[in-house]
Motif scaffolding. Structure first.
Motif, PDB file in Angstrom:
ATOM      1  N   LEU A 129      28.484  46.587  45.374  1.00  0.00           N
ATOM      2  CA  LEU A 129      29.038  47.045  44.092  1.00  0.00           C
ATOM      3  C   LEU A 129      29.949  45.990  43.494  1.00  0.00           C
ATOM      4  N   GLY A 130      30.705  45.314  44.344  1.00  0.00           N
ATOM      5  CA  GLY A 130      31.545  44.220  43.872  1.00  0.00           C
ATOM      6  C   GLY A 130      30.720  43.119  43.224  1.00  0.00           C
ATOM      7  N   GLN A 131      29.589  42.787  43.835  1.00  0.00           N
ATOM      8  CA  GLN A 131      28.700  41.771  43.275  1.00  0.00           C
ATOM      9  C   GLN A 131      28.100  42.228  41.947  1.00  0.00           C
TER      10      GLN A 131
ATOM     11  N   THR B 285      28.101  41.783  36.030  1.00  0.00           N
ATOM     12  CA  THR B 285      28.322  42.441  34.743  1.00  0.00           C
ATOM     13  C   THR B 285      29.418  41.728  33.957  1.00  0.00           C
ATOM     14  N   MET B 286      30.540  41.452  34.611  1.00  0.00           N
ATOM     15  CA  MET B 286      31.645  40.781  33.919  1.00  0.00           C
ATOM     16  C   MET B 286      31.232  39.403  33.412  1.00  0.00           C
ATOM     17  N   SER B 287      30.341  38.720  34.128  1.00  0.00           N
ATOM     18  CA  SER B 287      29.938  37.374  33.703  1.00  0.00           C
ATOM     19  C   SER B 287      29.039  37.414  32.464  1.00  0.00           C
ATOM     20  N   GLU B 288      28.392  38.548  32.196  1.00  0.00           N
ATOM     21  CA  GLU B 288      27.480  38.668  31.057  1.00  0.00           C
ATOM     22  C   GLU B 288      28.143  39.285  29.830  1.00  0.00           C
ATOM     23  N   VAL B 289      29.182  40.087  30.040  1.00  0.00           N
ATOM     24  CA  VAL B 289      29.807  40.854  28.948  1.00  0.00           C
ATOM     25  C   VAL B 289      30.846  40.004  28.235  1.00  0.00           C
ATOM     26  N   ASP B 290      30.763  39.973  26.895  1.00  0.00           N
ATOM     27  CA  ASP B 290      31.796  39.286  26.126  1.00  0.00           C
ATOM     28  C   ASP B 290      32.454  40.187  25.082  1.00  0.00           C
TER      29      ASP B 290
ATOM     30  N   GLU C 240      44.377  55.268  28.722  1.00  0.00           N
ATOM     31  CA  GLU C 240      44.581  55.214  30.173  1.00  0.00           C
ATOM     32  C   GLU C 240      44.577  53.775  30.665  1.00  0.00           C
ATOM     33  N   TRP C 241      43.604  52.997  30.249  1.00  0.00           N
ATOM     34  CA  TRP C 241      43.462  51.621  30.736  1.00  0.00           C
ATOM     35  C   TRP C 241      44.564  50.713  30.191  1.00  0.00           C
ATOM     36  N   ALA C 242      44.963  50.915  28.925  1.00  0.00           N
ATOM     37  CA  ALA C 242      46.015  50.078  28.337  1.00  0.00           C
ATOM     38  C   ALA C 242      47.355  50.303  29.045  1.00  0.00           C
ATOM     39  N   GLY C 243      47.517  51.476  29.652  1.00  0.00           N
ATOM     40  CA  GLY C 243      48.736  51.757  30.401  1.00  0.00           C
ATOM     41  C   GLY C 243      48.715  51.204  31.813  1.00  0.00           C
ATOM     42  N   TYR C 244      47.534  50.788  32.283  1.00  0.00           N
ATOM     43  CA  TYR C 244      47.425  50.319  33.664  1.00  0.00           C
ATOM     44  C   TYR C 244      47.081  48.828  33.783  1.00  0.00           C
ATOM     45  N   TRP C 245      45.992  48.386  33.156  1.00  0.00           N
ATOM     46  CA  TRP C 245      45.453  47.054  33.418  1.00  0.00           C
ATOM     47  C   TRP C 245      46.351  45.890  33.009  1.00  0.00           C
ATOM     48  N   PRO C 246      47.134  45.958  31.948  1.00  0.00           N
ATOM     49  CA  PRO C 246      47.971  44.800  31.625  1.00  0.00           C
ATOM     50  C   PRO C 246      48.980  44.442  32.731  1.00  0.00           C
ATOM     51  N   ASN C 247      49.347  45.414  33.564  1.00  0.00           N
ATOM     52  CA  ASN C 247      50.321  45.166  34.632  1.00  0.00           C
ATOM     53  C   ASN C 247      49.753  45.459  36.009  1.00  0.00           C
ATOM     54  N   ALA C 248      48.444  45.445  36.146  1.00  0.00           N
ATOM     55  CA  ALA C 248      47.800  45.795  37.409  1.00  0.00           C
ATOM     56  C   ALA C 248      48.202  44.821  38.511  1.00  0.00           C
ATOM     57  N   SER C 249      48.382  45.374  39.716  1.00  0.00           N
ATOM     58  CA  SER C 249      48.734  44.538  40.866  1.00  0.00           C
ATOM     59  C   SER C 249      47.588  44.463  41.873  1.00  0.00           C
ATOM     60  N   GLN C 250      46.473  45.126  41.580  1.00  0.00           N
ATOM     61  CA  GLN C 250      45.280  45.053  42.423  1.00  0.00           C
ATOM     62  C   GLN C 250      44.063  44.928  41.512  1.00  0.00           C
ATOM     63  N   ASP C 251      42.889  44.646  42.100  1.00  0.00           N
ATOM     64  CA  ASP C 251      41.663  44.422  41.328  1.00  0.00           C
ATOM     65  C   ASP C 251      41.895  43.384  40.233  1.00  0.00           C
ATOM     66  N   LEU C 252      42.493  42.253  40.631  1.00  0.00           N
ATOM     67  CA  LEU C 252      42.911  41.252  39.660  1.00  0.00           C
ATOM     68  C   LEU C 252      41.735  40.571  38.959  1.00  0.00           C
ATOM     69  N   ASP C 253      40.551  40.510  39.597  1.00  0.00           N
ATOM     70  CA  ASP C 253      39.384  39.950  38.903  1.00  0.00           C
ATOM     71  C   ASP C 253      39.039  40.788  37.683  1.00  0.00           C
ATOM     72  N   PHE C 254      38.999  42.118  37.865  1.00  0.00           N
ATOM     73  CA  PHE C 254      38.690  42.984  36.726  1.00  0.00           C
ATOM     74  C   PHE C 254      39.833  42.954  35.711  1.00  0.00           C
ATOM     75  N   ALA C 255      41.062  42.938  36.189  1.00  0.00           N
ATOM     76  CA  ALA C 255      42.213  42.881  35.271  1.00  0.00           C
ATOM     77  C   ALA C 255      42.122  41.633  34.396  1.00  0.00           C
ATOM     78  N   GLY C 256      41.789  40.490  34.996  1.00  0.00           N
ATOM     79  CA  GLY C 256      41.659  39.259  34.221  1.00  0.00           C
ATOM     80  C   GLY C 256      40.569  39.360  33.171  1.00  0.00           C
ATOM     81  N   PHE C 257      39.485  40.042  33.518  1.00  0.00           N
ATOM     82  CA  PHE C 257      38.380  40.243  32.573  1.00  0.00           C
ATOM     83  C   PHE C 257      38.789  41.191  31.451  1.00  0.00           C
TER      84      PHE C 257
ATOM     85  N   THR D 118      22.993  50.738  48.398  1.00  0.00           N
ATOM     86  CA  THR D 118      23.934  49.779  48.975  1.00  0.00           C
ATOM     87  C   THR D 118      24.238  50.133  50.435  1.00  0.00           C
ATOM     88  N   SER D 119      24.964  49.278  51.099  1.00  0.00           N
ATOM     89  CA  SER D 119      25.262  49.451  52.522  1.00  0.00           C
ATOM     90  C   SER D 119      26.104  50.692  52.815  1.00  0.00           C
TER      91      SER D 119
END
Length: 184
Positions: free
Chosen positions: A31-33, A38-43, A54-71, A169-170
């Motif tokens: 699922l991570g892959q 998906t993130m590499s194709e979406v602009d 919900e997301w605007a209250g969480y992702w700008p200051n997220a301390s985990q899932d930093l790859d998705f946060a950066g995207f 998946t596994s």
């Protein structure tokens, strides 16, 4: 023409709301892959009001899932809402003005990469039923949620789909990607 996609985490009993309440330990490397691809194709991202808030209250200051946060913090986000007013505080976020379906048709006609509908079950449902969604991926976790909202309801019209891909998946998730079936 750009492709419009959506991906939803799902339980066996059809719940798509708040997957963090039922995913438990079923998230795996596959699922991570998938999400990385998906993130590499979406602009460009489309969001509904509830998901945006919900997301605007969480992702700008997220301390985990930093790859998705950066995207998600940097990608352009267009928000469908009848109640929010601008300007929006979350970086690269803009309200959709006018009719949603007309906006999406025009956006798909512009140059660019894949457009993803995220954070909005009502948005995904509307775009799929309007014939604007090119692919919808359901990531079904091996769990019965027992409660929560479903993507589709009893009032939705019969809509035929075609299975584009299927993967197990596994950790026994099933990833199903559908497209609308063209009517003859």
């Amino acid at each position: 023409m750009r492709k419009l996609t959506a991906g939803l985490f799902y339980s066996i009993d059809g719940v798509a709301e708040a997957p963090n309440l039922f995913q438990f330990d079923s998230f795996d490397d596959e699922l991570g892959q998938l999400l990385g691809r998906t993130m590499s194709e979406v602009d460009t991202v489309l969001m509904g009001r509830v998901g945006y808030q919900e997301w605007a209250g969480y992702w700008p200051n997220a301390s985990q899932d930093l790859d998705f946060a950066g995207f998600i913090n940097t990608v352009p986000k267009f928000i469908a809402s009848d109640t929010l007013t601008g300007p929006l505080e979350w970086s690269n976020s803009q309200l959709i003005e006018g009719d949603l379906e007309d906006f999406v048709r025009a956006l798909k006609a512009r140059p660019g990469g894949t457009i993803a509908a995220m954070g909005g079950m009502s948005l995904v449902r509307q775009l799929l039923l309007a014939g604007l969604m090119d692919e919808m991926t359901l990531i079904i976790h091996p769990v019965v949620s027992g409660k929560g909202r479903h993507l589709f309801g009893g009032d939705d019209p019969t809509t035929r789909l075609v299975l584009k891909s299927c993967q197990q998946t596994s950790k026994d998730n099933v990833v199903l990607t559908y497209a609308r079936r063209e009517e003859a």
